[in-house]
Design a protein around this motif. Structure first.
Motif, mmCIF file in Angstrom:
data_model
loop_
_atom_site.group_PDB
_atom_site.id
_atom_site.type_symbol
_atom_site.label_atom_id
_atom_site.label_comp_id
_atom_site.label_asym_id
_atom_site.label_seq_id
_atom_site.Cartn_x
_atom_site.Cartn_y
_atom_site.Cartn_z
ATOM 1 N N VAL A 58 0.836 -1.204 0.000
ATOM 2 C CA VAL A 58 0.000 0.000 0.000
ATOM 3 C C VAL A 58 0.868 1.250 0.000
ATOM 4 C CG1 VAL A 58 -1.688 1.345 1.301
ATOM 5 C CG2 VAL A 58 -1.954 -1.135 1.116
ATOM 6 N N LEU A 59 1.890 1.260 0.856
ATOM 7 C CA LEU A 59 2.790 2.412 0.935
ATOM 8 C C LEU A 59 3.486 2.658 -0.392
ATOM 9 C CD1 LEU A 59 4.122 4.614 2.652
ATOM 10 C CD2 LEU A 59 5.851 2.920 3.324
ATOM 11 N N GLY A 60 3.888 1.579 -1.065
ATOM 12 C CA GLY A 60 4.531 1.722 -2.362
ATOM 13 C C GLY A 60 3.628 2.394 -3.378
ATOM 14 N N PHE A 61 2.355 1.964 -3.428
ATOM 15 C CA PHE A 61 1.410 2.571 -4.369
ATOM 16 C C PHE A 61 1.131 4.029 -4.001
ATOM 17 C CE2 PHE A 61 0.395 -1.720 -5.783
ATOM 18 C CZ PHE A 61 0.144 -1.527 -7.132
ATOM 19 N N VAL A 62 1.020 4.323 -2.712
ATOM 20 C CA VAL A 62 0.774 5.698 -2.275
ATOM 21 C C VAL A 62 1.935 6.601 -2.689
ATOM 22 C CG1 VAL A 62 0.563 7.205 -0.258
ATOM 23 C CG2 VAL A 62 -0.760 5.095 -0.372
ATOM 24 N N LEU A 63 3.154 6.117 -2.501
ATOM 25 C CA LEU A 63 4.322 6.908 -2.894
ATOM 26 C C LEU A 63 4.356 7.134 -4.404
ATOM 27 C CD1 LEU A 63 7.092 5.363 -0.580
ATOM 28 C CD2 LEU A 63 5.959 7.592 -0.359
ATOM 29 N N SER A 80 -3.695 0.959 -9.283
ATOM 30 C CA SER A 80 -3.929 1.029 -7.840
ATOM 31 C C SER A 80 -5.365 0.655 -7.498
ATOM 32 C CB SER A 80 -3.615 2.429 -7.317
ATOM 33 O OG SER A 80 -2.273 2.786 -7.550
ATOM 34 N N MET A 81 -6.318 1.175 -8.269
ATOM 35 C CA MET A 81 -7.727 0.875 -8.017
ATOM 36 C C MET A 81 -8.017 -0.614 -8.204
ATOM 37 S SD MET A 81 -9.484 4.197 -9.846
ATOM 38 C CE MET A 81 -11.169 3.781 -9.394
ATOM 39 N N GLN A 82 -7.427 -1.216 -9.233
ATOM 40 C CA GLN A 82 -7.624 -2.641 -9.470
ATOM 41 C C GLN A 82 -6.974 -3.473 -8.368
ATOM 42 O OE1 GLN A 82 -10.023 -3.587 -11.631
ATOM 43 N NE2 GLN A 82 -8.788 -4.530 -13.214
ATOM 44 N N THR A 83 -5.785 -3.089 -7.960
ATOM 45 C CA THR A 83 -5.050 -3.859 -6.954
ATOM 46 C C THR A 83 -5.798 -3.913 -5.631
ATOM 47 O OG1 THR A 83 -2.933 -3.262 -7.967
ATOM 48 C CG2 THR A 83 -2.883 -4.023 -5.681
ATOM 49 N N PHE A 84 -6.344 -2.779 -5.217
ATOM 50 C CA PHE A 84 -6.977 -2.692 -3.899
ATOM 51 C C PHE A 84 -8.505 -2.700 -3.971
ATOM 52 C CE2 PHE A 84 -2.824 -0.515 -3.567
ATOM 53 C CZ PHE A 84 -2.217 -1.438 -2.721
ATOM 54 N N MET A 85 -9.042 -3.148 -5.110
ATOM 55 C CA MET A 85 -10.495 -3.347 -5.266
ATOM 56 C C MET A 85 -11.285 -2.072 -4.984
ATOM 57 S SD MET A 85 -10.895 -7.137 -3.534
ATOM 58 C CE MET A 85 -10.155 -6.616 -1.984
ATOM 59 N N ILE A 86 -10.771 -0.929 -5.422
ATOM 60 C CA ILE A 86 -11.450 0.353 -5.230
ATOM 61 C C ILE A 86 -12.456 0.551 -6.366
ATOM 62 C CG2 ILE A 86 -11.155 2.853 -5.071
ATOM 63 C CD1 ILE A 86 -8.278 2.315 -4.128
#
Length: 257
Positions: free
Chosen positions: A26-31, A93-99
């Motif tokens: 999660v931190l990696g995607f946020v960065l 990111s949206m696909q990875t975290f089911m957003i």
């Protein structure tokens, strides 16, 4: 399966190390998102926010069209790469975290890049995001899937076990039709031992028809009144027909056996 899922309710479903691994991802995607945001031109990226409703997307598209009318040549030369990177990072990111909201991103691809480039972009980012979700679920997803979707998981596992000989056709069928949600397929596939190469091919090929329908609708964004306008009877019937054709070889081989 019930025995494995039964312990989930009595304790937190993830171990300390699993939480640490997930937090690192999660931190990696946020960065990455922050990095892309910070590198966008200060005078231009204020309108590039994540669309949550059709109205947001229409406003965003209109602002983009007005912007392009005045600055198309300069922006294309100087900032196209940043926009593409921004789009890819957000979609993956949206696909990875089911957003929820990837349908709006697909519409946006049509509005910004046209049908051909938009479909290529959506299929690429959707496949990359689904793959990222697959591997993240392989790492930490088992207890979460057991606790969130026990019935769907039982059904999916049974179907996968029965169709090992024609698994690619079955996965294509699932991607082409709304039999199971794509989000569930992404998360559950590694849990029920769908090989990644099968998952990848079914995702890459199976998402093309739906991506085309959505991206094409994005080129006429101003005419859409609701998300229901994206998938009329003809579009849904066509997707089901393609899905049935994809699974026919498996059904025929079973009948011969």
């Amino acid at each position: 399966m019930k025995g494995k899922g039964g312990n989930v309710g009595s304790r937190f479903p993830l171990s300390f190390w699993e939480v640490g691994a997930a937090s690192s991802v999660v931190l990696g995607f946020v960065l990455c998102l922050l990095g892309v945001y910070q590198t966008m031109p200060a005078s231009d990226y204020s309108f590039l926010k994540l669309p949550r409703t059709l109205e947001d997307l229409q406003i965003l598209s209109m602002m983009w069209m007005l912007f392009c009318r005045d600055h198309l040549e300069t922006y294309t030369i100087d900032y196209t790469a940043q926009v593409l990177v921004w789009y890819c990072v957000v979609y993956i990111s949206m696909q990875t975290f089911m957003i929820p909201g990837t349908v709006f991103m697909s519409l946006l691809a049509g509005a910004l890049f046209g049908v051909l480039k938009g479909v290529a972009l959506v299929v690429f980012t959707a496949t990359a995001g689904a793959s990222s979700c697959y591997f993240l679920s392989k790492l930490i997803g088992r207890p979460l899937v057991f606790s969130l979707w026990p019935d769907k998981l039982s059904f999916f596992q049974e179907q996968v076990a029965r169709r090992r000989g024609g698994l690619l056709n079955y996965m294509l069928f699932l991607r082409l039709t709304p039999t199971l949600p794509n989000t569930f397929i992404n998360v559950a596939s590694p849990i029920v031992d769908v090989p990644y190469h099968i998952f990848f091919l079914a995702t890459l090929i199976g998402l093309i028809p739906a991506a085309y329908v959505t991206v094409k609708a994005g080129t006429a964004l101003g005419e859409l009144q609701s998300i229901g306008d994206l998938y009329d009877f003809n579009s849904i019937a066509t997707l089901f027909l393609i899905g049935i054709i994809s699974i026919t070889p498996t059904l025929m081989s079973k009948s011969k056996s």
